[in-house]
Design a protein around this motif. Structure first.
Motif, PDB file in Angstrom:
ATOM      1  N   ASP A   1      15.754  -3.437  -0.653  1.00  0.00           N
ATOM      2  CA  ASP A   1      15.171  -2.210  -1.783  1.00  0.00           C
ATOM      3  C   ASP A   1      15.992  -2.033  -2.915  1.00  0.00           C
ATOM      4  O   ASP A   1      17.339  -2.309  -2.612  1.00  0.00           O
ATOM      5  CB  ASP A   1      14.561  -1.068  -1.021  1.00  0.00           C
TER       6      ASP A   1
ATOM      7  N   ARG B   1       8.032  -0.367   3.237  1.00  0.00           N
ATOM      8  CA  ARG B   1       8.415   0.522   2.007  1.00  0.00           C
ATOM      9  C   ARG B   1       7.030   0.903   1.382  1.00  0.00           C
ATOM     10  O   ARG B   1       6.799   2.044   0.922  1.00  0.00           O
ATOM     11  CB  ARG B   1       9.183  -0.106   1.180  1.00  0.00           C
TER      12      ARG B   1
ATOM     13  N   HIS C   1       7.122   4.810   1.975  1.00  0.00           N
ATOM     14  CA  HIS C   1       7.713   5.717   0.870  1.00  0.00           C
ATOM     15  C   HIS C   1       6.571   5.320  -0.290  1.00  0.00           C
ATOM     16  O   HIS C   1       6.833   5.748  -1.286  1.00  0.00           O
ATOM     17  CB  HIS C   1       8.871   4.816   0.423  1.00  0.00           C
TER      18      HIS C   1
END
Ligand code: PEP
Length: 248
Positions: free
Chosen positions: A64, A97, A101
């Motif tokens: 990331d 992710r 997130h």
């Protein structure tokens, strides 16, 4: 230029310094593979790993990066910082992710732009959930994710697309060859319309790839490699996948 074949390992939040021996073992067992080999370990391991495998041809990547080049973003990493310690690639928009997130495709595109600015190849992940597949929405979901996740300036040299059905990641379940072929054909056609060199963008399949199914997956049209989670952690598992891709 044809798409470059790529075997990419995503270690996720696994591995400590002791695990770097696995990459050395992989390099020793496959000193001249017929494909690119990439390991994306936890970011703290990139620098020590780059020193351990220098000159062995294995590429390193992050999992990331932030969309900004620097600043007050506690706990985040900039693309240029990954490049500085030896990364050539970064995985972006992995479904973990997106789920953990709240990353949207628009955020992924911004991160990919930052990766390109830092000279990194962005591996942009796309994939449908099981509910979306059951509802017959897979191709629409993938097309929408691609449209929103692909940044301006993307080329075959700086971008790789990974099709990773969410329900296949870490579950041991894989789509049928027809299901993978259908999505990869869509991606190839769509990229051909969006990018002048869209025919050359490497398309990876990801989701429970293992030594026993790798050759079958690599024989599917427009599959140019794999993004591998669990089976990339051990040289004894990842090595046969690298060999299968080299032979494909
Ligand atoms: C992944 O996390 O990108 C992945 C494909 O995991 P696994 O190979 O373990 O399914």
């Amino acid at each position: 230029m044809a798409p470059r074949k790529l075997a990419a390992g995503n270690w996720k939040m696994n591995g400590t310094l002791a695990a770097l021996a696995e990459v050395e073992a992989l390099a020793e067992a496959h000193p001249a593979p017929g494909c690119d080999v990439l390991i994306c370990p936890p970011a703290v391991l990139i620098h020590p790993l780059s020193a351990r495998i220098e000159g062995r041809g294995i590429k390193l990547g992050g999992q990331d990066c932030h969309a900004k080049a620097s600043g007050a973003h506690t706990g985040d990493l900039a693309a240029a910082q990954l490049a500085d310690v030896g990364a050539s690639h970064v995985i972006l928009g992995h479904s973990e992710r997106r789920a953990d997130h709240g990353e949207t495709s628009e955020m992924v595109a911004a991160k990919a732009r930052a990766a390109h600015e830092a000279g990194l190849v962005a591996i942009i992940c796309l994939g449908e959930t099981e509910a979306q597949r059951d509802a017959g929405e897979t191709l629409d979901v993938i097309a929408a994710q691609l449209a929103a996740s692909l940044p301006e300036g993307a080329t075959a040299a700086n971008t790789v697309i990974a099709y990773e059905p969410v329900w296949a990641i870490g579950t041991g379940r894989t789509p049928t060859t027809e299901q993978i072929a259908e999505v990869h054909a869509l991606l190839r056609a769509d990229l051909g319309k969006r990018l002048s060199d869209g025919a050359d963008v490497a398309l990876l399949y990801g989701g429970s790839v293992k030594p026993s199914n790798a050759a079958e997956i690599f024989a599917i049209p427009h599959v140019n490699g794999a993004l591998v989670g669990g089976a990339s952690l051990k040289a004894a598992d990842f090595g046969p996948i690298v060999a299968a891709l080299s032979a494909a």
